[in-house]
Scaffold this motif. Structure first.
Motif, PDB file in Angstrom:
ATOM      1  N   ALA A   1       6.522  -2.746  47.112  1.00  0.00           N
ATOM      2  CA  ALA A   1       7.139  -1.826  48.083  1.00  0.00           C
ATOM      3  C   ALA A   1       6.866  -2.281  49.508  1.00  0.00           C
ATOM      4  N   ILE A   2       5.684  -2.842  49.741  1.00  0.00           N
ATOM      5  CA  ILE A   2       5.375  -3.336  51.085  1.00  0.00           C
ATOM      6  C   ILE A   2       6.234  -4.562  51.391  1.00  0.00           C
ATOM      7  N   ALA A   3       6.399  -5.436  50.407  1.00  0.00           N
ATOM      8  CA  ALA A   3       7.243  -6.610  50.614  1.00  0.00           C
ATOM      9  C   ALA A   3       8.691  -6.204  50.860  1.00  0.00           C
ATOM     10  N   MET A   4       9.164  -5.185  50.128  1.00  0.00           N
ATOM     11  CA  MET A   4      10.521  -4.685  50.358  1.00  0.00           C
ATOM     12  C   MET A   4      10.651  -4.148  51.778  1.00  0.00           C
ATOM     13  N   ARG A   5       9.637  -3.399  52.196  1.00  0.00           N
ATOM     14  CA  ARG A   5       9.641  -2.835  53.545  1.00  0.00           C
ATOM     15  C   ARG A   5       9.624  -3.945  54.589  1.00  0.00           C
ATOM     16  N   ALA A   6       8.822  -4.954  54.354  1.00  0.00           N
ATOM     17  CA  ALA A   6       8.743  -6.081  55.280  1.00  0.00           C
ATOM     18  C   ALA A   6      10.089  -6.788  55.388  1.00  0.00           C
ATOM     19  N   THR A   7      10.767  -6.918  54.257  1.00  0.00           N
ATOM     20  CA  THR A   7      12.083  -7.561  54.250  1.00  0.00           C
ATOM     21  C   THR A   7      13.078  -6.791  55.089  1.00  0.00           C
ATOM     22  N   ARG A   8      13.118  -5.502  54.905  1.00  0.00           N
ATOM     23  CA  ARG A   8      14.122  -4.692  55.608  1.00  0.00           C
ATOM     24  C   ARG A   8      13.829  -4.602  57.098  1.00  0.00           C
ATOM     25  N   VAL A   9      12.559  -4.542  57.463  1.00  0.00           N
ATOM     26  CA  VAL A   9      12.219  -4.533  58.880  1.00  0.00           C
ATOM     27  C   VAL A   9      12.596  -5.870  59.510  1.00  0.00           C
ATOM     28  N   ALA A  10      12.354  -6.976  58.799  1.00  0.00           N
ATOM     29  CA  ALA A  10      12.717  -8.288  59.325  1.00  0.00           C
ATOM     30  C   ALA A  10      14.223  -8.426  59.481  1.00  0.00           C
ATOM     31  N   PHE A  11      14.985  -7.880  58.521  1.00  0.00           N
ATOM     32  CA  PHE A  11      16.438  -7.889  58.665  1.00  0.00           C
ATOM     33  C   PHE A  11      16.853  -7.109  59.907  1.00  0.00           C
ATOM     34  N   ALA A  12      16.252  -5.952  60.105  1.00  0.00           N
ATOM     35  CA  ALA A  12      16.599  -5.126  61.260  1.00  0.00           C
ATOM     36  C   ALA A  12      16.271  -5.846  62.560  1.00  0.00           C
ATOM     37  N   ALA A  13      15.194  -6.648  62.544  1.00  0.00           N
ATOM     38  CA  ALA A  13      14.800  -7.393  63.740  1.00  0.00           C
ATOM     39  C   ALA A  13      15.563  -8.703  63.887  1.00  0.00           C
ATOM     40  N   GLN A  14      16.385  -9.048  62.888  1.00  0.00           N
ATOM     41  CA  GLN A  14      17.103 -10.318  62.869  1.00  0.00           C
ATOM     42  C   GLN A  14      16.144 -11.504  62.907  1.00  0.00           C
ATOM     43  N   ALA A  15      14.980 -11.298  62.329  1.00  0.00           N
ATOM     44  CA  ALA A  15      13.966 -12.348  62.245  1.00  0.00           C
ATOM     45  C   ALA A  15      14.143 -13.036  60.897  1.00  0.00           C
ATOM     46  N   TRP A  16      15.051 -13.998  60.833  1.00  0.00           N
ATOM     47  CA  TRP A  16      15.515 -14.494  59.544  1.00  0.00           C
ATOM     48  C   TRP A  16      14.473 -15.309  58.789  1.00  0.00           C
ATOM     49  N   LEU A  17      13.647 -16.067  59.483  1.00  0.00           N
ATOM     50  CA  LEU A  17      12.592 -16.807  58.794  1.00  0.00           C
ATOM     51  C   LEU A  17      11.590 -15.843  58.177  1.00  0.00           C
ATOM     52  N   GLN A  18      11.214 -14.824  58.938  1.00  0.00           N
ATOM     53  CA  GLN A  18      10.308 -13.809  58.407  1.00  0.00           C
ATOM     54  C   GLN A  18      10.967 -13.050  57.256  1.00  0.00           C
ATOM     55  N   ALA A  19      12.264 -12.796  57.389  1.00  0.00           N
ATOM     56  CA  ALA A  19      12.982 -12.094  56.322  1.00  0.00           C
ATOM     57  C   ALA A  19      12.990 -12.919  55.046  1.00  0.00           C
ATOM     58  N   ALA A  20      13.195 -14.232  55.186  1.00  0.00           N
ATOM     59  CA  ALA A  20      13.193 -15.101  54.010  1.00  0.00           C
ATOM     60  C   ALA A  20      11.830 -15.097  53.329  1.00  0.00           C
ATOM     61  N   MET A  21      10.767 -15.168  54.114  1.00  0.00           N
ATOM     62  CA  MET A  21       9.414 -15.181  53.552  1.00  0.00           C
ATOM     63  C   MET A  21       9.098 -13.845  52.885  1.00  0.00           C
ATOM     64  N   ALA A  22       9.451 -12.755  53.547  1.00  0.00           N
ATOM     65  CA  ALA A  22       9.160 -11.425  53.003  1.00  0.00           C
ATOM     66  C   ALA A  22       9.960 -11.178  51.728  1.00  0.00           C
ATOM     67  N   ALA A  23      11.240 -11.545  51.740  1.00  0.00           N
ATOM     68  CA  ALA A  23      12.079 -11.318  50.559  1.00  0.00           C
ATOM     69  C   ALA A  23      11.625 -12.191  49.397  1.00  0.00           C
ATOM     70  N   ASP A  24      11.208 -13.416  49.701  1.00  0.00           N
ATOM     71  CA  ASP A  24      10.693 -14.287  48.652  1.00  0.00           C
ATOM     72  C   ASP A  24       9.431 -13.684  48.022  1.00  0.00           C
ATOM     73  N   ARG A  25       8.584 -13.103  48.852  1.00  0.00           N
ATOM     74  CA  ARG A  25       7.388 -12.428  48.358  1.00  0.00           C
ATOM     75  C   ARG A  25       7.774 -11.220  47.509  1.00  0.00           C
ATOM     76  N   TRP A  26       8.760 -10.494  47.952  1.00  0.00           N
ATOM     77  CA  TRP A  26       9.246  -9.331  47.201  1.00  0.00           C
ATOM     78  C   TRP A  26       9.736  -9.775  45.826  1.00  0.00           C
ATOM     79  N   ALA A  27      10.495 -10.860  45.782  1.00  0.00           N
ATOM     80  CA  ALA A  27      11.003 -11.361  44.505  1.00  0.00           C
ATOM     81  C   ALA A  27       9.869 -11.851  43.603  1.00  0.00           C
ATOM     82  N   GLN A  28       8.819 -12.414  44.200  1.00  0.00           N
ATOM     83  CA  GLN A  28       7.663 -12.840  43.401  1.00  0.00           C
ATOM     84  C   GLN A  28       6.983 -11.637  42.754  1.00  0.00           C
TER      85      GLN A  28
END
Length: 602
Positions: free
Chosen positions: A114-141
């Protein structure tokens, strides 16, 4: 510069022609844009724009809407909790970049998906795409069976040009999805957001081979969808036809092929595809509306009328029937339906008011329309209704009331809605002939949203219209820093330099870059001709401008082509083009000035 101002609107209209229905195009750009955002490709909140193109906003949920913990996964590490709370505080203060950083650290330190999902969505909102990729990859793991996690990871990785990583997550998305047809559609939609169509095509080919789908209906359909999203409509139609041949009973493939057939000018095939789709699924509301529209455009008014009468009479169907009767010159029938519509009861009164307002507009009952739009005081239609109400108020002379109405939208937490409210206000001033006030509105918008590409672009074009070339150049170069392959911005800057300065060589370089990215674009082709003219290459200018005129009967292109023909001594040909341009828009300022300057007797 008007042609540049409306490019974004034209793009949305093209999208609506291909993927929507004629009867559904009823509102202004603001309403269409908000509706488009509501149809994001995913079943959960995701960016509506291409990450690779640095979208200005996402549909990521507000921080408080996503639970941080799930049962059995509550983080006990104080560092994780600290970063979660820090992220919440920064997000609440509007520092999305800071919030994304804190949440990413928390996601990496925690085993809570849930934290990784939250991190992904916040990164998307910030348009921080590298951070979004890392967070989403962690979420998928942490949640390997999560389709949203795989989708987010693929999307973010495409934004960072990590095609290998994106392909791996797309493959898992296909493996996880029970509905393979829907999964392939989603994959094509995600790949279409890539900055490199060639690389996206290779990824799709790899996936099709891996899944043993090469040469299947699913393959052709996915390839067709990707071809549309990269602008190759002719190839998309050919692929769609192959998909129909292999799977003739599939409704979504039939309707897709029908829309593409119509786009390619094959009216007969388009109607036949849509008929087959409708017969396979007559209960489909939107499909029935589309088929009725095609029948009407084919001259089969009575068949279309019967089809509409037999549908469940929802608010949008009532609006469609009114517009249909107006299109058939049955004005009294349209007014009768409007009166009936007002007396009908529906479960959602706001939805009724929204469509009733549009019906009132179509009948030129603007006061009624304003009153009905005002009744849409909440819900999904609220932003579009409020923006349109403001525009109608301005049309009736209440400019201050319109601005106060738009100010209500700026209380919305969605930055896209706020952005569109400013663009609407600028458009209202423009329509009133007050470009300076329009520019001032966009100045305020940029103070509030300095990273907004649409606002920055609108600001640039208005500045150009006012002769503020320096401001225009600053704006467009800022956009190009973020989006170096933005053909629209390249063209706008090149055209401005060619038209309002003597920096012709620099202008040509910019326009040629745009032309290499979008060679079939009428506006860019026009710019190619205009800069050639400014450089004294008249025959080359004539060729480009003739091509542009064939692509789009735009009065500004007519002005340019006519001027070049005039300079070449082809004065009668110039007059013919100018008169055709006047027939399209007799009030176009550039065309009128060109004719007055060169020929007193157009």
């Amino acid at each position: 510069m008007k042609r540049l101002w409306v490019e974004a609107l034209q793009a949305h209209i093209l999208w609506a022609v291909l993927f929507g229905y004629c009867f559904m195009i009823r509102l202004t750009f603001v309403a269409a844009f908000i509706s488009f955002l509501a149809t994001a490709c995913s079943s959960y909140a995701q960016p509506a724009e291409t990450p690779a193109a640095k979208p200005e906003a996402t549909e990521a949920p507000a921080p408080a809407t996503v639970p941080v913990n799930q049962p059995g996964t509550e983080p006990t590490d104080p560092d994780v909790m600290y970063r979660v709370f820090a992220g919440e505080i920064l997000g609440g203060e509007g520092d999305l970049a800071g919030a994304a950083g804190e949440y990413l650290e928390a996601a990496m330190e925690s085993d809570d998906p849930a934290i990784a999902m939250r991190a992904t969505r916040v990164a998307f909102a910030a348009q921080a795409w590298l951070q979004a990729a890392m967070a989403a990859d962690r979420w998928a793991q942490l949640a390997p069976a999560s389709v949203p996690a795989r989708e987010s990871a693929a999307l973010a990785m495409l934004a960072t040009a990590d095609y290998v990583g994106a392909e791996a997550h797309l493959l898992q998305l296909l493996v996880l999805s029970p509905d393979k047809d829907a999964a392939w559609t989603l994959v094509s939609q995600l790949l279409a957001k890539s900055a490199s169509p060639e690389k996206a095509e290779k990824v799709l080919d790899h996936l099709l081979a891996e899944q043993g789908e090469k040469g299947s209906a699913a393959a052709y359909f996915a390839q067709s969808q990707l071809a549309v999203r990269v602008g190759d409509l002719a190839r998309a139609y050919q692929l769609a036809r192959k998909a129909v041949e292999l799977q003739p009973g599939r409704v979504d493939v039939l309707s897709w092929a029908g829309r593409l057939a119509l786009n390619q000018g094959d009216q007969k095939a388009g109607i036949e595809y849509m008929r087959l789709a409708w017969e396979a699924k007559p209960e489909d509301h939107d499909l029935t509306l589309a088929y009725a529209d095609l029948l009407a455009r084919d001259g089969q008014q009575e068949a279309a009328r019967i089809l509409l009468q037999e549908m469940v009479q929802t608010p949008d169907v009532m609006l469609t029937r009114i517009i249909f009767e107006l299109g058939s010159n049955q004005v009294q029938a349209a007014f009768d339906l409007y009166s009936k519509f007002q007396l009908m009861s529906f479960p959602d009164t706001r939805e009724k008011a929204f469509f009733l307002a549009q019906a009132a507009e179509s009948l030129d009952r603007l006061t009624d329309a304003i009153e009905f739009y005002q009744q849409v005081d909440d819900g999904e239609h609220f932003p579009a209704a409020t923006a349109r109400r403001a525009e109608l108020m301005a049309m009736k002379g209440d400019l201050e009331g319109a601005r106060e109405t738009l100010a209500i939208l700026r209380l919305n937490p969605d930055p896209v809605i706020v952005e569109q409210s400013w663009l609407t206000e600028a458009r209202i001033f423009q329509q009133a002939g007050d470009n300076k006030s329009a520019l001032q509105s966009l100045d305020m918008a940029l103070e509030q949203s300095p990273t907004s590409i649409p606002v920055r672009y609108a600001h640039a074009l208005l500045a150009a219209e006012l002769g503020e070339v320096e401001i225009t150049e600053i704006d467009l170069r800022l956009i190009l820093v973020e989006q170096p392959d933005n053909a629209t911005a390249l063209n706008a800057l090149g055209y401005t330099l060619a038209d309002q300065t003597d920096r012709y060589t620099e202008a040509e370089d910019l326009i040629r870059r745009a032309y290499s990215l979008q060679p079939g674009d009428a506006s860019i082709t026009d710019s190619m001709g205009w800069v050639a003219y400014r450089l004294g290459r008249l025959e080359e200018a004539e060729k480009f401008l003739t091509d542009a005129w064939e692509l789009d009967k735009n009065p500004e292109i007519a002005a340019h082509l006519g001027e070049v023909l005039w300079r070449l001594g082809k004065k009668e040909e110039a007059r013919v083009v100018w008169n055709e341009g006047l027939a399209v828009d007799g009030s176009n300022a550039l065309l009128k000035k060109t004719i007055e300057r060169l020929d007193d007797q157009p």
